[in-house]
Scaffold this active site. Structure first.
Site, PDB file in Angstrom:
ATOM      1  CG  ASP A 167      -2.136   0.923   0.961  1.00  0.00           C
ATOM      2  OD1 ASP A 167      -2.052   1.795   0.068  1.00  0.00           O
ATOM      3  OD2 ASP A 167      -3.162   0.793   1.663  1.00  0.00           O
TER       4      ASP A 167
HETATM    5  C1  BGC Z   1      -4.941   3.300  -0.057  1.00  0.00           C
HETATM    6  C2  BGC Z   1      -4.942   2.293  -1.177  1.00  0.00           C
HETATM    7  C3  BGC Z   1      -4.743   3.005  -2.497  1.00  0.00           C
HETATM    8  C4  BGC Z   1      -3.455   3.791  -2.441  1.00  0.00           C
HETATM    9  C5  BGC Z   1      -3.153   4.526  -3.725  1.00  0.00           C
HETATM   10  C6  BGC Z   1      -3.750   4.216  -0.106  1.00  0.00           C
HETATM   11  O1  BGC Z   1      -3.923   5.271   0.787  1.00  0.00           O
HETATM   12  O2  BGC Z   1      -4.999   2.636   1.178  1.00  0.00           O
HETATM   13  O3  BGC Z   1      -6.158   1.579  -1.174  1.00  0.00           O
HETATM   14  O4  BGC Z   1      -4.762   2.087  -3.557  1.00  0.00           O
HETATM   15  O5  BGC Z   1      -3.543   4.736  -1.387  1.00  0.00           O
HETATM   16  O6  BGC Z   1      -3.970   5.625  -3.884  1.00  0.00           O
END
Ligand code: BGC
Length: 743
Positions: A283
Site C-alpha cells: 500500500d
Molecule cells: C490506499 C490504497 C490506495 C493507495 C493509492 C492508499 O492510501 O490505502 O487503497 O490504492 O492509497 O492511492
C-alpha cells in the site's frame, strides 16, 4: 492520507533525483518487438524467465518500485510520464516491456477530474456484494477494465476485500461484506472481468486492515486459526479463483510484523500455501525495510523507492539480499504482465463509453439495492394511483452521495451540490453525483404533484409529508478512507427528521444511501425501507425503477445490520493513543521508519458478522443474507449427497405472480468437535423464476468451506462427523435442514 489527493501530474516539483540508469521513457513504451518472449504460445512463466535473463540489475530494480508521489515519497523525474494515476512504474523499451500505469479503481476509475477525463461510478463495492450475483460482479470488473484502458491505464488498484469486522470502518463501502465465501467469490469475478480486458488486477488490503484509525501504527492480534478461517479465507478464494496479478499488502502490523514484511502472510500463506503467482505490492507508503521485506516476500514498493531502489541495489551488491530473490520479484511482475495480456495487447486510449456505463451502473444498482421493509405491500408504488409525493432529504433534489478517499470517482460536472465549475473533488469532503432522486421520481409520475423538501427544518418536511399520499425520505451516511464513523447513527439529525415525517404520514418510505449498516431507531414507524448504498452514476433511476415496480428487487444484505453498537464485538473502536503522524510534508519519513504500535485484539476470532450475533444470541435489526422481493418464494425437497464436494439439491418456488430472482443461501453447521459458531455460509446461487414457477437447483459445496484450519497440521481439515445443511433465503430464515455424516 490527505496529501494523496494530489495527482502525480501536479506534483512533480521535488528535485530529489535518483539516478536510474534507465533512459527517460515514453509513458507507454512500445510493447513487444521481435523478441523471442513475444511468442505467445510459450507460458507466461517461460516468457518472464527469458526476459529476466536479459535484464541488468538496474533494470530489474526499476521494475520493483514506483516513481514517487508527493507527500508519500520523493519524486523521480521519470514520473513526468505518469498517466496521472496513483502509481507509475517505468518500462524497459529495449526489451519491449511497457511501463505500468496504475489507477485506483474501486468502483470506477479515480482522478478523472484532475486529468480532464470521464469515468463511470458504479454502485459501491458493498452494493455489488449485495447482488450475490457473480455474473454482475464480472460485468462490474469488465466495465472498470474497459474504462482504465480507455484512459491509458494498464493496472487497477481496486479489489478491496477486507471483511467487515468493524462496521464503523470508513472503507466498509469499498469492501464486500462480512462473509469470506461471499466476498472471495465476488472479488474473484470482479478480477476475472477486469483482467479479461487485459488490465492487471489487484486484491487488497492484505491483511486485517479493518479500521482506518491509526492504520499505519496498529498491530492487529489474532490467532492463526481465526485468521485463516475468516479474513484470510476471503483472500484465499479471491486469489485462487482469479489468478489475480497483484496483491496489495496493507499498512498495519499483524501479530507483530508489518503486513508488507510479514513472512507468514506473504511467503508462507499467500505464495506457498495458495500458490499465488502474481506480485505483492505495498500500500502507498507501506514498506518499512529492505532485507526483511524482500525475504518475507514483498515484490514491489509503492509509490516510491525509499527501500526498493538504491538501498535494495546496495543490499544485492553486498550479498545481503540474494540476487535470486530479486529475480523472483521481477519474474512475478513480468509473469503477471504476460498472463494478463498487457504486453501482447498494450493499452490504446479511446473514448469512454459514457452511455454504456450509465446502463451497466443502473442495472447493477437495480440488482444491489436491498428492500428491507415493505409493510402492507406499500411498495411498489402504483404510478396511476399516487397523486402527491413528498420527496424529502438533504440534496435529494440534485444528487446521490458517493464514497470518498482513494476510491473516489469524480462526478461529471463536479460535486452536484456545488455551483457548476466549483465542485472539484477534495480529500475528506463528500461528493454527490448528479443523479437526482427528485427528477427520477417525477419522470415516473408525470401527472402527479411531486414536491421536495431538504429536511433542514424537520417540521416543514413533516407538513409537506402530511399533505402527500406518500413521503419518500432519502437519508445518507457518508464514508471515506482516512476516517472511521463516530457511530452507526445517521448524521445531521436525520433520525429525528425521519421520525417526524413518519409521524405525519403513515406511508413513509426511507431510502438509505450508506456504505454499510446504519441504526434505525424509527424502524417500526416507517412502512418501507430500501438500502440503496452509494448508488453510482445512475443511482436515482435504478431506485425509482424499484420504487415503482419496473424492477423487482432481489438483493440481500452482505452485512448484518445490528440493533446498536453495544452489540458489536467491540462496542468501542480502538483508537491510537494520540495522533501518530502530523500532517506535515515529511510525515512519510516517520511512517517509513515505523510508528509506535498500539494494539487491537480480535478476540472474537472467527466470529465475524452473523457468526458473532448467532453465537452470542444477540437479536439484530436485519440479518446477513436478508432482503425482500415483490414476490415470495418457498423452499422444498432438500437432498444432500455426501462426497468430496457435497452436492446440495433443493427446489425454489416463486409463490407469487411476479417474476423475480431469489438468492438461495446454503449454510452448514459443523460437528460439535469443531467448536465453531452455529453456522457458516458455504454456497449460494441466484435463481430466476417467473410467477408460480419452480426450479430444482444443485450446488456443489467446496470441502474447504466445511473444514476447519488445523494450526498444528498447518492445513485445512474436514473433521469426521455430522454436518447439518441449512437452506433458505436469509441467514435467519432457513426452512430446509438435513444432516449427513462426512468422513
Ligand atoms: C490506499 C490504497 C490506495 C493507495 C493509492 C492508499 O492510501 O490505502 O487503497 O490504492 O492509497 O492511492
Amino acid at each position: 492520507m490527505p496529501l494523496q489527493a494530489l495527482s502525480l501530474r501536479s506534483s512533480i516539483s521535488t528535485l530529489t533525483v535518483m539516478i536510474l540508469s534507465v533512459a527517460l521513457l515514453p509513458s507507454m513504451a512500445q510493447s513487444g518487438g521481435n523478441h523471442p518472449w513475444m511468442n505467445s504460445s510459450l507460458s507466461p512463466d517461460e516468457r518472464a524467465a527469458m526476459v529476466v535473463k536479459e535484464m541488468t540489475l538496474d533494470e530489474k530494480i526499476s521494475l520493483l518500485h514506483g516513481t514517487g508521489m508527493e507527500g508519500l515519497s520523493p519524486m523521480s523525474p521519470l514520473a513526468i510520464h505518469s498517466n496521472g494515476g496513483a502509481g507509475y512504474v517505468v518500462g524497459i523499451p529495449r526489451l519491449g516491456i511497457p511501463g505500468i500505469q496504475m489507477s485506483d479503481a474501486a468502483y470506477g476509475v479515480r482522478n478523472s477530474g484532475d486529468n480532464g477525463r470521464y469515468s463511470t461510478a458504479l454502485p459501491s463495492d458493498i452494493a455489488s456484494a449485495a447482488s450475490w450475483d457473480t455474473e454482475a460482479a464480472y460485468q462490474y470488473g469488465a466495465l472498470i477494465g474497459r474504462e482504465l484502458r480507455a484512459q491509458g491505464y494498464n493496472m487497477s488498484l481496486g479489489g478491496g476485500i477486507n471483511l467487515t469486522r468493524e462496521p464503523r470502518n470508513g472503507r466498509t463501502f469499498e469492501y464486500l461484506g462480512e462473509d469470506p465465501v461471499l466476498a472471495g467469490k465476488m472479488v474473484a469475478s470482479v478480477v476475472k472481468g477486469l483482467q479479461a480486458q487485459h488490465v492487471l488486477g489487484d486484491i487488497k488490503h492484505y491483511a486485517l486492515n479493518d479500521q482506518e484509525s491509526g492504520r499505519n501504527a496498529v498491530n492487529v492480534n489474532i490467532d492463526k486459526r481465526s485468521a485463516r478461517e475468516s479474513d484470510l479465507l476471503a483472500f484465499e478464494i479471491g486469489v485462487q479463483e482469479s489468478d489475480v496479478a497483484g496483491v496489495m499488502c496493507s499498512y498495519n502490523r499483524v501479530n507483530g510484523d508489518y503486513a508488507c514484511e510479514n513472512k507468514y502472510l506473504l511467503n508462507e500463506v499467500l505464495k506457498k500455501d495458495w500458490n499465488f503467482k502474481g506480485f505483492v505490492l505495498t500500500d502507498w507508503g507501506g514498506a518499512h525495510s529492505v532485507e526483511k521485506a524482500s525475504a518475507a516476500g514483498l515484490d514491489h514498493e509503492e509509490p516510491g523507492w525509499i527501500f526498493y531502489g538504491e538501498e535494495l541495489k546496495k543490499a544485492v551488491e553486498s550479498g545481503k539480499v540474494p540476487a535470486a530473490e530479486v529475480d523472483q520479484h521481477v519474474h512475478r511482475i513480468l509473469r503477471a504482465m504476460f498472463a494478463t495480456g498487457v504486453i501482447d495487447d498494450p493499452v490504446r486510449r479511446s473514448v469512454v463509453d459514457v452511455v454504456g456505463g450509465f446502463e451497466v451502473a443502473r442495472k447493477i444498482e437495480e440488482q444491489s439495492a436491498v428492500l428491507l421493509k415493505n409493510d402492507g405491500g406499500q411498495l411498489p408504488l402504483d404510478a396511476t394511483k399516487v397523486h402527491t409525493i413528498a420527496v424529502i432529504g438533504p440534496h435529494a433534489d440534485v444528487g446521490m452521495i458517493s464514497g470518498g478517499g482513494s476510491a473516489q470517482v469524480d462526478p461529471p460536472g463536479g460535486n452536484a451540490i456545488m455551483p457548476p465549475g466549483q465542485g472539484q473533488t477534495r480529500w475528506l469532503e463528500p461528493n454527490w453525483f448528479p443523479t437526482s432522486p427528485l427528477k427520477s421520481i417525477r419522470a415516473k409520475v408525470p401527472g402527479a404533484n411531486v414536491q421536495f423538501d431538504s429536511g433542514a427544518d424537520a417540521g416543514a418536511a413533516a407538513s409537506l409529508a402530511k399533505a402527500a399520499d406518500v413521503a419518500i425520505v432519502f437519508a445518507y451516511q457518508w464514508e471515506s478512507e482516512g476516517m472511521d464513523l463516530p457511530s452507526l447513527s445517521l448524521p445531521e439529525h436525520q433520525d429525528d427528521l425521519i421520525a417526524k415525517v413518519a409521524a405525519a404520514n403513515p406511508h413513509t418510505i426511507v431510502v438509505i444511501e450508506s456504505g454499510g449498516p446504519v441504526t434505525m431507531p424509527w424502524v417500526d414507524q416507517v412502512s418501507g425501507i430500501l438500502e440503496a448504498w452509494f448508488a453510482g452514476s445512475s443511482g436515482s433511476d435504478a431506485v425509482a425503477n424499484i420504487l415503482f415496480g419496473d424492477v423487482n428487487p432481489s438483493a440481500k444484505l452482505p452485512v448484518t445490520f445490528p440493533k446498536s453498537e453495544a452489540d458489536l464485538p467491540h462496542p468501542t473502536l480502538v483508537k491510537p493513543p494520540k495522533v501518530t503522524v502530523d500532517a506535515d510534508r515529511e510525515g512519510w519519513k516517520r511512517i517509513a521508519a515505523g510508528l509506535p504500535a498500539f494494539q487491537v485484539t480480535y478476540d472474537e476470532g472467527v466470529k465475524v458478522g452473523y457468526k458473532w450475533y448467532d453465537a452470542e444470541k444477540k437479536p439484530v435489526l436485519f440479518p446477513f443474507g436478508y432482503g425482500l422481493s415483490y414476490t415470495t418464494y418457498s423452499y422444498s425437497g432438500l437432498k444432500v449427497t455426501p462426497g468430496k464436494n457435497p452436492q446440495v439439491s433443493f427446489t425454489v418456488t416463486n409463490t407469487g405472480n411476479r417474476a423475480g430472482a431469489e438468492i438461495a443461501e446454503v449454510y452448514a453447521s459443523l460437528p460439535a468437535a469443531a467448536a465453531e459458531p452455529p453456522k457458516r455460509l458455504v454456497a449460494f446461487t441466484k435463481v430466476k423464476l417467473n410467477g408460480g414457477e419452480s426450479k430444482e437447483v444443485t450446488v456443489a459445496v467446496d470441502q474447504k468451506f466445511l473444514s476447519i484450519f488445523n494450526v498444528e497440521k498447518d492445513g485445512w481439515q474436514l473433521l469426521p462427523g455430522e454436518y447439518t445443511f441449512l437452506v433458505g433465503g436469509s441467514s435467519q430464515s432457513l426452512p430446509l435442514k438435513e444432516s449427513v455424516d462426512l468422513k
